[in-house]
Design an enzyme around this catalytic site. Structure first.
Site, PDB file in Angstrom:
ATOM      1  N   TYR A 149      -3.070  -7.657 -11.124  1.00 44.42           N
ATOM      2  CA  TYR A 149      -3.359  -7.750  -9.423  1.00 44.42           C
ATOM      3  C   TYR A 149      -3.865  -9.100  -9.299  1.00 44.42           C
ATOM      4  O   TYR A 149      -3.634  -9.651  -7.880  1.00 44.42           O
ATOM      5  CB  TYR A 149      -4.102  -6.307  -9.325  1.00 44.42           C
ATOM      6  N   LYS A 153      -2.663 -12.002  -6.826  1.00 39.73           N
ATOM      7  CA  LYS A 153      -3.262 -12.396  -5.273  1.00 39.73           C
ATOM      8  C   LYS A 153      -3.400 -13.737  -5.496  1.00 39.73           C
ATOM      9  O   LYS A 153      -3.364 -14.529  -4.364  1.00 39.73           O
ATOM     10  CB  LYS A 153      -4.345 -11.440  -5.071  1.00 39.73           C
TER      11      LYS A 153
HETATM   12  N1  NAD Z   1      -7.659  -1.490   0.436  1.00 40.47           N
HETATM   13  C1  NAD Z   1      -8.188  -2.604  -0.248  1.00 40.47           C
HETATM   14  O1  NAD Z   1      -9.348  -2.414  -0.565  1.00 40.47           O
HETATM   15  C2  NAD Z   1      -7.481  -3.741  -0.427  1.00 40.47           C
HETATM   16  C3  NAD Z   1      -8.286  -5.064  -0.699  1.00 40.47           C
HETATM   17  C4  NAD Z   1      -7.662  -6.230  -0.731  1.00 40.47           C
HETATM   18  C5  NAD Z   1      -6.146  -6.340  -0.575  1.00 40.47           C
HETATM   19  N2  NAD Z   1      -5.476  -5.352  -0.254  1.00 40.47           N
HETATM   20  C6  NAD Z   1      -4.123  -5.280  -0.183  1.00 40.47           C
HETATM   21  O2  NAD Z   1      -3.492  -4.826   0.858  1.00 40.47           O
HETATM   22  C7  NAD Z   1      -2.519  -4.549   0.820  1.00 40.47           C
HETATM   23  C8  NAD Z   1      -2.388  -3.054   1.208  1.00 40.47           C
HETATM   24  O3  NAD Z   1      -3.245  -2.222   0.636  1.00 40.47           O
HETATM   25  P1  NAD Z   1      -3.777  -0.726   0.987  1.00 40.47           P
HETATM   26  O4  NAD Z   1      -4.866  -0.603   0.691  1.00 40.47           O
HETATM   27  O5  NAD Z   1      -3.214  -0.598   2.436  1.00 40.47           O
HETATM   28  O6  NAD Z   1      -2.610   0.273   0.160  1.00 40.47           O
HETATM   29  P2  NAD Z   1      -1.936   1.581   0.703  1.00 40.47           P
HETATM   30  O7  NAD Z   1      -1.694   2.228  -0.671  1.00 40.47           O
HETATM   31  O8  NAD Z   1      -2.534   2.421   1.596  1.00 40.47           O
HETATM   32  O9  NAD Z   1      -0.783   1.092   1.202  1.00 40.47           O
HETATM   33  C9  NAD Z   1       0.174   0.215   0.588  1.00 40.47           C
HETATM   34  C10 NAD Z   1       1.540   0.525   1.219  1.00 40.47           C
HETATM   35  O10 NAD Z   1       2.528  -0.475   0.509  1.00 40.47           O
HETATM   36  C11 NAD Z   1       3.733   0.545   0.225  1.00 40.47           C
HETATM   37  N3  NAD Z   1       4.467  -0.292  -0.625  1.00 40.47           N
HETATM   38  C12 NAD Z   1       3.853  -0.075  -2.366  1.00 40.47           C
HETATM   39  N4  NAD Z   1       5.351  -0.633  -3.100  1.00 40.47           N
HETATM   40  C13 NAD Z   1       6.033  -1.121  -1.965  1.00 40.47           C
HETATM   41  C14 NAD Z   1       7.219  -1.925  -2.288  1.00 40.47           C
HETATM   42  N5  NAD Z   1       7.760  -2.293  -3.505  1.00 40.47           N
HETATM   43  N6  NAD Z   1       7.876  -2.137  -1.102  1.00 40.47           N
HETATM   44  C15 NAD Z   1       7.584  -1.578   0.044  1.00 40.47           C
HETATM   45  N7  NAD Z   1       6.198  -1.249   0.126  1.00 40.47           N
HETATM   46  C16 NAD Z   1       5.757  -1.001  -0.623  1.00 40.47           C
HETATM   47  C17 NAD Z   1       3.297   1.823   0.003  1.00 40.47           C
HETATM   48  O11 NAD Z   1       4.381   2.524   0.265  1.00 40.47           O
HETATM   49  C18 NAD Z   1       2.273   1.802   1.191  1.00 40.47           C
HETATM   50  O12 NAD Z   1       2.701   2.468   2.208  1.00 40.47           O
HETATM   51  C19 NAD Z   1      -1.988  -4.619  -0.461  1.00 40.47           C
HETATM   52  O13 NAD Z   1      -1.050  -5.703  -0.770  1.00 40.47           O
HETATM   53  C20 NAD Z   1      -3.344  -4.645  -1.208  1.00 40.47           C
HETATM   54  O14 NAD Z   1      -3.228  -5.222  -2.497  1.00 40.47           O
HETATM   55  C21 NAD Z   1      -6.110  -4.077  -0.292  1.00 40.47           C
END
Ligand code: NAD
Length: 258
Positions: A149, A153
């Site tokens: 991951y 990123k």
């Molecule tokens: N939550 C955190 O603390 C955090 C921190 C830094 C970065 N992020 C990044 O933010 C983004 C969203 O994360 P989140 O926490 O909202 O997660 P989440 O699991 O709540 O939402 C992620 C969404 O992406 C969709 N998804 C997964 N694989 C997919 C694919 N192959 N094609 C299309 N859609 C797909 C899922 O169905 C889901 O709806 C990610 O890139 C994650 O790395 C999250």
């Protein structure tokens, strides 16, 4: 209205940060087109967003290119794209990390980012305008035990700068947001597994708290809109001061408690 009805495609919009980005864009006057690998159930749909119900799996380059054609045929030119689809990283010691876990996270989080940016970017450079926001992470610039991951990123942050340099003169801006620990369904799953602890996440940040998904949405919508017209190649932390504050502990925790 800021968005002027322009069409912005949001990936991963059924949940978490993507859902919040779609809502922020809609509230700012964009037409927010929500896509995901599986559409959200009726109770998680928002009246101000447009839903694209065909599966939009970002790790499949042919499907992404096909769906973007179909979206433009139905809704018109895509003016902006917020790419938030992703899987959170599995934490493990490096020597125990399984190759299938490595591959999946790189496929979705890094390759998927390129496929989406490439497919919308092609359309945008042909028209000479557009704005793209990629969702990176604080792990792009720090370290974590989610090895694939973090590497993915860091790749997203690199792609942001490369694409911004390449497409700047073709009228397309490319930026990233790097969320800190953000309250989403994805993070909730990690908390429930007992691997992570909200109090420790909050303690590491300058502001002493984690981030709300709507705060990432607001930053993404800003970077898409014309108010950010001279901003490209940036990677904006939306982290309640995690990157600023994470090095503070070795100095004896002498934070002001006022
Ligand atoms: N939550 C955190 O603390 C955090 C921190 C830094 C970065 N992020 C990044 O933010 C983004 C969203 O994360 P989140 O926490 O909202 O997660 P989440 O699991 O709540 O939402 C992620 C969404 O992406 C969709 N998804 C997964 N694989 C997919 C694919 N192959 N094609 C299309 N859609 C797909 C899922 O169905 C889901 O709806 C990610 O890139 C994650 O790395 C999250």
């Amino acid at each position: 209205m800021i968005g002027d009805g322009r069409l912005v495609l949001v990936t991963g919009a059924a949940s978490g940060i993507g859902e919040a980005c779609a809502r922020a864009l809609a509230q700012d006057g964009f037409r927010a087109l929500a896509t995901d690998i599986a559409p959200p159930p009726p109770e998680r749909r928002h009246a101000d967003c447009i839903y694209w119900d065909a599966p939009f799996d970002v790790s499949d380059p042919d499907l992404v290119a096909r769906e973007i054609e179909a979206i433009e045929a139905r809704h018109g030119p895509i003016d902006g794209c917020v790419h938030a689809a992703g899987v959170l990283g599995r934490m493990s010691p490096a020597e125990k990390l399984r190759a299938d876990v490595w591959r999946r996270e790189i496929d979705v989080d890094l390759s998927g980012t390129f496929y989406v940016a490439q497919a919308v970017g092609r359309k945008m450079i042909a028209r000479g305008r557009g704005a793209i926001v990629l969702v990176a992470s604080i792990t792009a610039t720090t370290t974590s035990s989610a090895h694939a991951y973090s590497a993915a990123k860091a790749g997203v942050a690199s792609l942001t700068r490369t694409l911004a340099s390449e497409w700047g003169r073709r009228g397309v801006r490319v930026n990233a947001v790097s969320p800190g620990f953000t309250r989403t369904q994805g993070l909730e799953r990690a908390l429930q597994s007992g691997v992570m602890d909200e109090a420790r996440m909050a303690e590491s940040s300058a502001m002493g708290r984690i981030v709300e998904a709507r705060e990432v949405g607001a930053a993404a919508s800003f970077l898409i809109c014309d108010r950010a017209s001279a901003i490209t190649g940036a990677n904006l932390p939306v982290d309640a001061g995690f990157l600023a504050g994470v090095t503070w502990d070795p100095y004896g925790r002498a934070r002001s408690q006022a």
